[in-house]
Enzyme design. Structure first.
Site, PDB file in Angstrom:
ATOM      1  N   ARG A  50       0.844  -1.213   0.000  1.00 36.97           N
ATOM      2  CA  ARG A  50       0.000   0.000   0.000  1.00 36.97           C
ATOM      3  C   ARG A  50       0.875   1.257   0.000  1.00 36.97           C
ATOM      4  O   ARG A  50       0.536   2.270  -0.606  1.00 36.97           O
ATOM      5  CB  ARG A  50      -0.959  -0.002   1.205  1.00 36.97           C
ATOM      6  CG  ARG A  50      -1.722   1.303   1.348  1.00 36.97           C
ATOM      7  CD  ARG A  50      -3.065   1.203   2.060  1.00 36.97           C
ATOM      8  NE  ARG A  50      -3.145   0.247   3.136  1.00 36.97           N
ATOM      9  CZ  ARG A  50      -2.631   0.425   4.367  1.00 36.97           C
ATOM     10  NH1 ARG A  50      -2.001   1.531   4.678  1.00 36.97           N
ATOM     11  NH2 ARG A  50      -2.772  -0.519   5.268  1.00 36.97           N
ATOM     12  N   TYR A 102     -14.717  16.396 -17.534  1.00 32.33           N
ATOM     13  CA  TYR A 102     -15.147  14.995 -17.572  1.00 32.33           C
ATOM     14  C   TYR A 102     -16.300  14.818 -16.573  1.00 32.33           C
ATOM     15  O   TYR A 102     -16.211  15.276 -15.433  1.00 32.33           O
ATOM     16  CB  TYR A 102     -13.959  14.106 -17.202  1.00 32.33           C
ATOM     17  CG  TYR A 102     -14.334  12.667 -16.978  1.00 32.33           C
ATOM     18  CD1 TYR A 102     -14.793  11.886 -18.034  1.00 32.33           C
ATOM     19  CD2 TYR A 102     -14.247  12.085 -15.724  1.00 32.33           C
ATOM     20  CE1 TYR A 102     -15.154  10.567 -17.836  1.00 32.33           C
ATOM     21  CE2 TYR A 102     -14.604  10.765 -15.510  1.00 32.33           C
ATOM     22  CZ  TYR A 102     -15.053  10.009 -16.574  1.00 32.33           C
ATOM     23  OH  TYR A 102     -15.412   8.712 -16.367  1.00 32.33           O
ATOM     24  N   ASP A 173      -6.021  18.652 -15.688  1.00 37.08           N
ATOM     25  CA  ASP A 173      -6.250  17.284 -16.159  1.00 37.08           C
ATOM     26  C   ASP A 173      -5.689  17.211 -17.580  1.00 37.08           C
ATOM     27  O   ASP A 173      -6.208  17.832 -18.502  1.00 37.08           O
ATOM     28  CB  ASP A 173      -7.752  16.974 -16.119  1.00 37.08           C
ATOM     29  CG  ASP A 173      -8.056  15.522 -16.468  1.00 37.08           C
ATOM     30  OD1 ASP A 173      -7.305  14.934 -17.270  1.00 37.08           O
ATOM     31  OD2 ASP A 173      -9.063  14.985 -15.954  1.00 37.08           O
ATOM     32  N   LYS A 198      -6.550   5.903 -20.211  1.00 35.41           N
ATOM     33  CA  LYS A 198      -6.746   6.402 -21.562  1.00 35.41           C
ATOM     34  C   LYS A 198      -5.459   6.277 -22.381  1.00 35.41           C
ATOM     35  O   LYS A 198      -4.991   5.180 -22.576  1.00 35.41           O
ATOM     36  CB  LYS A 198      -7.274   7.834 -21.496  1.00 35.41           C
ATOM     37  CG  LYS A 198      -8.408   8.028 -20.463  1.00 35.41           C
ATOM     38  CD  LYS A 198      -9.692   7.278 -20.792  1.00 35.41           C
ATOM     39  CE  LYS A 198     -10.707   7.262 -19.665  1.00 35.41           C
ATOM     40  NZ  LYS A 198     -11.146   8.571 -19.197  1.00 35.41           N
TER      41      LYS A 198
HETATM   42  C1  LIG Z   1     -11.742   9.068 -18.018  1.00 29.28           C
HETATM   43  C2  LIG Z   1     -11.360  10.373 -17.480  1.00 29.28           C
HETATM   44  C3  LIG Z   1     -11.189  10.567 -16.100  1.00 29.28           C
HETATM   45  C4  LIG Z   1     -11.464   9.460 -15.102  1.00 29.28           C
HETATM   46  O1  LIG Z   1     -10.562   8.407 -15.225  1.00 29.28           O
HETATM   47  P1  LIG Z   1     -10.923   6.863 -14.897  1.00 29.28           P
HETATM   48  O2  LIG Z   1      -9.619   6.199 -15.162  1.00 29.28           O
HETATM   49  O3  LIG Z   1     -12.009   6.463 -15.828  1.00 29.28           O
HETATM   50  O4  LIG Z   1     -11.335   6.810 -13.479  1.00 29.28           O
HETATM   51  C5  LIG Z   1     -10.783  11.812 -15.662  1.00 29.28           C
HETATM   52  N1  LIG Z   1     -10.556  12.822 -16.530  1.00 29.28           N
HETATM   53  C6  LIG Z   1     -10.720  12.663 -17.855  1.00 29.28           C
HETATM   54  C7  LIG Z   1     -10.455  13.816 -18.764  1.00 29.28           C
HETATM   55  C8  LIG Z   1     -11.125  11.440 -18.375  1.00 29.28           C
HETATM   56  O5  LIG Z   1     -11.302  11.314 -19.696  1.00 29.28           O
END
Ligand SMILES: *Cc1c(COP(=O)(O)O)cnc(C)c1O
Length: 383
Positions: A50, A102, A173, A198
């Site tokens: 952890r 998002y 982000d 992603k």
């Molecule tokens: C998908 C996404 C998230 C969240 O990520 P997860 O891995 O699905 O929890 C946050 N910000 C953006 C821009 C995203 O496309």
């Protein structure tokens, strides 16, 4: 001298005698929950997974290096990363956030963070006067650029100056462009967020999230938080993301080229009324993205002429998959209204430009001709 980004996706620690782990080219998966000690105070540096795990450490080093940050944190998903980040704030703190985020981030802020006493002001950070909305208790500005799904571009450096002036941190982000195309920390941001699910992972097969910072105080707090809350990424998933990152550059280049081809194709279609892709010179964020990034990415959003046609397109695509998520080698088409942004109140959705005629494409690395042929055939068959 700093190596190029494609090299840094594959090699770090070049000054080390890199024959550890029997010379493994692929970093080993340390599938262990705990570590033995030779005696009191004699830790190997690893105590419990952890807190630390060598495979996770390796991944965190790679991501910190790519984002040119001091440290990175690998979490079990993008949302786990943003949830951890929200623990930096306390009741009565105020955040300014981009309104076209998002959907999951908005759901987190509105349903969890608000309950914990954190207050939010949603702005269009591409046009609204951010400074006017800063209050005594404003602690952070949170943006995405380009935004999900409307592809709005905001000026990271300009916003970072406002943040600094008012003692706020700037959180960006960077999921859509990845460190391959954009490095927000170098433009003045304090924390970078990624959904590693992603483009970093890149294969539609693993969930992951990252926080990267160049601020020592934030670094320390996040180390404490990851140890305390326990959403660190599991060793095998770390290995999958490490493997994905090795090909980040060639994937981003190929999927971007496909996205440019598709954007230009869509512009010419009668059924398509609007195309939102920041690589098109007519896009309102084109000049800013040219200035602050090295590319435009592989995400694009478009409107068709009716909701019925939008539904039909989603039903008729075959190679292009109607699915949530983005950033993988396979092209996906998403319907923000009922998928990624379903939990955003309708009024807010419409204000941001997300209509029942809006479709989002995450362009993969197929041959662009095949993608365009499929779209052509689907459009031709519309009733
Ligand atoms: C998908 C996404 C998230 C969240 O990520 P997860 O891995 O699905 O929890 C946050 N910000 C953006 C821009 C995203 O496309």
């Amino acid at each position: 001298m700093k190596k190029g980004i494609n090299t840094r996706c594959l090699h770090i620690d070049e000054n080390e005698e890199n024959f550890e782990n029997y010379g493994s080219i692929s970093y080993p998966i340390y599938q262990t929950a705990t570590y033995a000690h030779q005696g009191i105070g004699k830790s190997t540096g690893y105590d419990y997974t952890r807190l630390q795990n060598p495979t996770r450490n390796q991944l965190e080093k790679v991501v910190a290096n790519l984002e040119e940050g001091l440290d990175a944190f690998a979490l079990s998903s993008g949302m786990a990363a943003i949830t951890l980040l929200m623990e930096l704030f306390k009741p009565n703190d105020h955040l300014i956030v981009e309104s076209d985020l998002y959907g999951g981030s908005i759901r987190l802020f509105d349903n969890i963070s608000k309950k914990n006493g954190i207050d939010f002001t949603y702005l269009d950070c591409t046009t609204d006067d951010i400074e006017k909305h800063i209050k005594e208790n404003t602690k952070a500005i949170y943006i995405e650029t380009p935004t999900n799904p409307m592809m709005n571009v905001s000026d990271i450096n300009k916003i970072s100056k406002i943040a600094k002036k008012h003692n706020c941190i700037l959180i960006v982000d960077n999921t859509f462009l990845t460190p391959y195309f954009q490095n927000p920390l170098n433009l003045g941001a304090d924390v970078v967020v990624h959904s590693g699910t992603k483009f970093l992972g890149g294969h539609n097969d693993t969930l992951a999230g990252f926080l990267v910072t160049n601020n020592e105080e934030i670094q320390e707090k996040l180390r404490f938080l990851i140890k305390t809350t326990g959403a660190g990424l599991a060793p095998f998933d770390c290995w999958l993301i490490l493997r994905g990152i090795k090909t980040l550059g060639i994937r981003m280049e190929k999927s971007q080229q496909n996205a440019i081809d598709i954007a230009n194709f869509l512009k010419e279609q009668d059924v398509v009324t609007d195309v939102f892709y920041p690589g098109l010179p007519e896009h309102k964020g084109y000049d800013i993205i040219k200035k602050q990034a090295r590319g435009f990415g592989a995400m694009l959003t478009f409107n068709v002429d009716s909701k019925e046609h939008a539904y039909e397109i989603l039903e008729k695509v075959r190679m292009i998959k109607f699915a949530e998520s983005l950033g993988g080698v396979e092209t996906l088409i998403t319907y923000p209204t009922t998928q990624t942004h379903a939990d955003v109140p309708e009024e807010k959705r419409l204000k941001n430009g997300i209509t029942p005629r809006t479709l989002r494409l995450s362009v993969g690395i197929e041959d662009s001709k095949d993608l365009i042929d499929e779209l052509k055939n689907v459009f031709k068959s519309l009733s």
